[in-house]
Design a protein around this motif. Structure first.
Motif, PDB file in Angstrom:
ATOM      1  N   MET A 128      58.769 -22.164  28.220  1.00 19.93           N
ATOM      2  CA  MET A 128      57.743 -21.501  29.015  1.00 19.93           C
ATOM      3  C   MET A 128      58.187 -20.072  29.322  1.00 19.93           C
ATOM      4  O   MET A 128      59.225 -19.868  29.938  1.00 19.93           O
ATOM      5  N   ARG A 129      57.415 -19.086  28.909  1.00 16.45           N
ATOM      6  CA  ARG A 129      57.760 -17.678  29.089  1.00 16.45           C
ATOM      7  C   ARG A 129      57.124 -17.167  30.389  1.00 16.45           C
ATOM      8  O   ARG A 129      55.897 -17.085  30.494  1.00 16.45           O
ATOM      9  N   VAL A 130      57.995 -16.822  31.345  1.00 14.16           N
ATOM     10  CA  VAL A 130      57.555 -16.511  32.706  1.00 14.16           C
ATOM     11  C   VAL A 130      57.808 -15.048  33.045  1.00 14.16           C
ATOM     12  O   VAL A 130      58.874 -14.494  32.710  1.00 14.16           O
ATOM     13  N   LEU A 131      56.837 -14.434  33.718  1.00 10.98           N
ATOM     14  CA  LEU A 131      56.981 -13.072  34.212  1.00 10.98           C
ATOM     15  C   LEU A 131      56.825 -13.100  35.729  1.00 10.98           C
ATOM     16  O   LEU A 131      55.921 -13.769  36.256  1.00 10.98           O
ATOM     17  N   LEU A 132      57.697 -12.385  36.452  1.00 14.86           N
ATOM     18  CA  LEU A 132      57.699 -12.380  37.917  1.00 14.86           C
ATOM     19  C   LEU A 132      57.196 -11.045  38.439  1.00 14.86           C
ATOM     20  O   LEU A 132      57.634  -9.981  37.981  1.00 14.86           O
ATOM     21  N   ASP A 175      56.159 -28.566  36.224  1.00 13.49           N
ATOM     22  CA  ASP A 175      55.717 -29.697  35.389  1.00 13.49           C
ATOM     23  C   ASP A 175      54.201 -29.649  35.178  1.00 13.49           C
ATOM     24  O   ASP A 175      53.703 -29.903  34.066  1.00 13.49           O
ATOM     25  N   LYS A 176      53.464 -29.335  36.235  1.00  9.51           N
ATOM     26  CA  LYS A 176      52.004 -29.235  36.148  1.00  9.51           C
ATOM     27  C   LYS A 176      51.608 -28.114  35.184  1.00  9.51           C
ATOM     28  O   LYS A 176      50.709 -28.279  34.340  1.00  9.51           O
ATOM     29  N   THR A 177      52.289 -26.988  35.306  1.00  5.70           N
ATOM     30  CA  THR A 177      51.989 -25.841  34.442  1.00  5.70           C
ATOM     31  C   THR A 177      52.324 -26.141  32.988  1.00  5.70           C
ATOM     32  O   THR A 177      51.560 -25.810  32.074  1.00  5.70           O
ATOM     33  N   GLN A 178      53.457 -26.798  32.768  1.00  8.41           N
ATOM     34  CA  GLN A 178      53.861 -27.152  31.410  1.00  8.41           C
ATOM     35  C   GLN A 178      52.835 -28.061  30.751  1.00  8.41           C
ATOM     36  O   GLN A 178      52.508 -27.911  29.580  1.00  8.41           O
ATOM     37  N   GLN A 192      65.888 -20.390  36.769  1.00 12.14           N
ATOM     38  CA  GLN A 192      66.916 -20.561  35.752  1.00 12.14           C
ATOM     39  C   GLN A 192      67.654 -21.892  35.883  1.00 12.14           C
ATOM     40  O   GLN A 192      68.318 -22.334  34.939  1.00 12.14           O
ATOM     41  N   GLU A 193      67.539 -22.528  37.042  1.00 10.67           N
ATOM     42  CA  GLU A 193      68.140 -23.841  37.243  1.00 10.67           C
ATOM     43  C   GLU A 193      67.320 -24.953  36.591  1.00 10.67           C
ATOM     44  O   GLU A 193      67.789 -26.085  36.477  1.00 10.67           O
ATOM     45  N   LEU A 194      66.107 -24.618  36.179  1.00  9.49           N
ATOM     46  CA  LEU A 194      65.223 -25.603  35.552  1.00  9.49           C
ATOM     47  C   LEU A 194      65.244 -25.411  34.043  1.00  9.49           C
ATOM     48  O   LEU A 194      65.333 -24.279  33.545  1.00  9.49           O
ATOM     49  N   SER A 195      65.133 -26.494  33.312  1.00 17.49           N
ATOM     50  CA  SER A 195      65.174 -26.411  31.844  1.00 17.49           C
ATOM     51  C   SER A 195      63.831 -25.954  31.287  1.00 17.49           C
ATOM     52  O   SER A 195      62.775 -26.205  31.882  1.00 17.49           O
ATOM     53  N   GLY A 196      63.882 -25.278  30.156  1.00 15.53           N
ATOM     54  CA  GLY A 196      62.663 -24.867  29.475  1.00 15.53           C
ATOM     55  C   GLY A 196      62.008 -23.626  30.027  1.00 15.53           C
ATOM     56  O   GLY A 196      60.878 -23.291  29.655  1.00 15.53           O
ATOM     57  N   ILE A 197      62.695 -22.900  30.939  1.00 16.04           N
ATOM     58  CA  ILE A 197      62.117 -21.695  31.548  1.00 16.04           C
ATOM     59  C   ILE A 197      62.830 -20.461  31.013  1.00 16.04           C
ATOM     60  O   ILE A 197      64.058 -20.372  31.030  1.00 16.04           O
TER      61      ILE A 197
END
Length: 369
Positions: free
Chosen positions: A1-5, A113-116, A21-26
């Motif tokens: 999942m490609r995230v922009l803040l 999880d919902k977003t994924q 960064q503590e979560l996988s797949g981010i």
């Protein structure tokens, strides 16, 4: 999942990045305190999700979310803010979630999880079909149904979701203020309750289209809603035919075929009544022009008269005209059969006598049998 803040506080950006960064797949692909610079980078960075603050000085998060959703309709918006009062407005712009600062790791994981799940659904639907190239089709004359891009009938979660779709679609892309929508769909409901029902119904309608691969089907800008999906329909085709300058036989036949019943006649929608009546009047006027044409086709004339009586079931003038037509064309058997129909409709159904001119026309001319 490609995230922009996006947040106007550097410290908040760093905290959010560390937790993600503590979560996988981010993959945090960008951090910005300048929202304008962030907008320029969304496409370049192939962003899938934007974590967005609400109050950022000159730019409000809701305004920025509207811009992002309209320009990049595949991007999910997730608000991270210290201001709980904007929750309802956040979901109006189709935000996937609304998190309060300071972030809670368990709550953040649930939102991710919902977003994924939504991103995976979008990717799968994109693989299955080319939705944007194939229009939906609405059948509105007589019984209503909407066909999706695969020619399947769309199933509505509630009657109000279907009504909201029809109300927005009928306005042909014109933005409708949310107060007008609430007044039309929930006229006798307190405004606060109506607002809640509207938010829920908009969410369900967006979800219905998103499940078919349509992103941002309902747009919300400046307190106004717009349907952002192209819908072909029998209604649109009928209007085009009625507006045509020439009454060609093929076009008359097409109108006869299209007009299977009144506009949304089975839906019981108060706001649709005037549209229904105006369209019916236009169709009847069109058929009246056909039957009065000097170069008329007799088969078409009969079809038009029969259709006119189907539309206006107890119209005595149309009854007289059809009997006259059968008399002029020496169709005695049809004249007899239709006269019996007139008796049933007027005497049995309505309990009234047949008009003298109809009785006279029949009795004076049926003798040629």
């Amino acid at each position: 999942m490609r995230v922009l803040l996006i947040d106007d506080e550097e410290m908040a950006l760093n905290v959010n990045e560390n937790m993600l960064q503590e979560l996988s797949g981010i993959d945090v692909v960008g951090k910005f305190t300048n929202p304008y610079l962030a907008l320029e980078q969304i496409e370049k960075l192939d962003v899938e999700v934007v974590f967005l603050d609400m109050e950022m000085g000159e730019v409000h998060g809701l305004e920025l979310a509207e811009v992002i959703m309209n320009k990049y309709n595949h991007v999910e918006i997730l608000f991270v803010t210290a201001h709980p009062q904007y929750a309802l407005e956040a979901f109006e712009v189709n935000a996937i979630d609304y998190l309060l600062k300071p972030l809670n790791k368990k709550r953040l994981k649930k939102a991710i999880d919902k977003t994924q799940g939504k991103l995976e659904l979008y990717r799968e639907s994109k693989k299955r079909n080319t939705v944007k190239d194939v229009p939906y089709y609405a059948k509105t004359l007589g019984n209503f149904h909407l066909l999706d891009n695969q020619q399947n009938i769309v199933r509505w979660r509630t009657k109000k979701v279907k009504e909201l779709f029809l109300f927005l679609w009928q306005h042909q892309g014109t933005p409708i203020h949310k107060a007008v929508v609430m007044e039309q769909l929930w006229p006798d409901t307190h405004i606060d309750k109506a607002a809640t029902l509207l938010h829920t119904t908009v969410y369900q309608l967006r979800k219905t289209f998103k499940e078919n691969g349509i992103e941002n089907a309902i747009q919300f800008i400046n307190e106004r809603y717009t349907l952002g999906v192209f819908i072909d329909s029998d209604y649109t085709k009928l209007i085009e035919l009625l507006d045509a300058s020439k009454m060609e036989a093929s076009k008359v036949e097409e109108i006869l075929s299209l007009y299977e019943g009144d506009f949304l006649e089975e839906e019981d929608l108060s706001w649709a009544v005037s549209i229904q009546q105006n369209l019916r009047h236009s169709v009847l006027q069109y058929f009246e022009r056909v039957i009065s044409n000097d170069e008329r086709d007799l088969q078409l004339v009969e079809k038009c008269l029969v259709k006119m009586l189907k539309i206006d079931y107890y119209n005595e003038s149309y009854m007289y005209q059809l009997l006259t037509f059968y008399n002029e064309t020496k169709s005695s058997q049809k004249m007899k059969e239709f006269y019996k129909t007139v008796e049933v409709r007027l005497r049995d159904d309505l309990g009234i006598e047949i008009p003298p001119e109809i009785v006279r026309l029949y009795e004076q001319n049926i003798q040629f049998d």
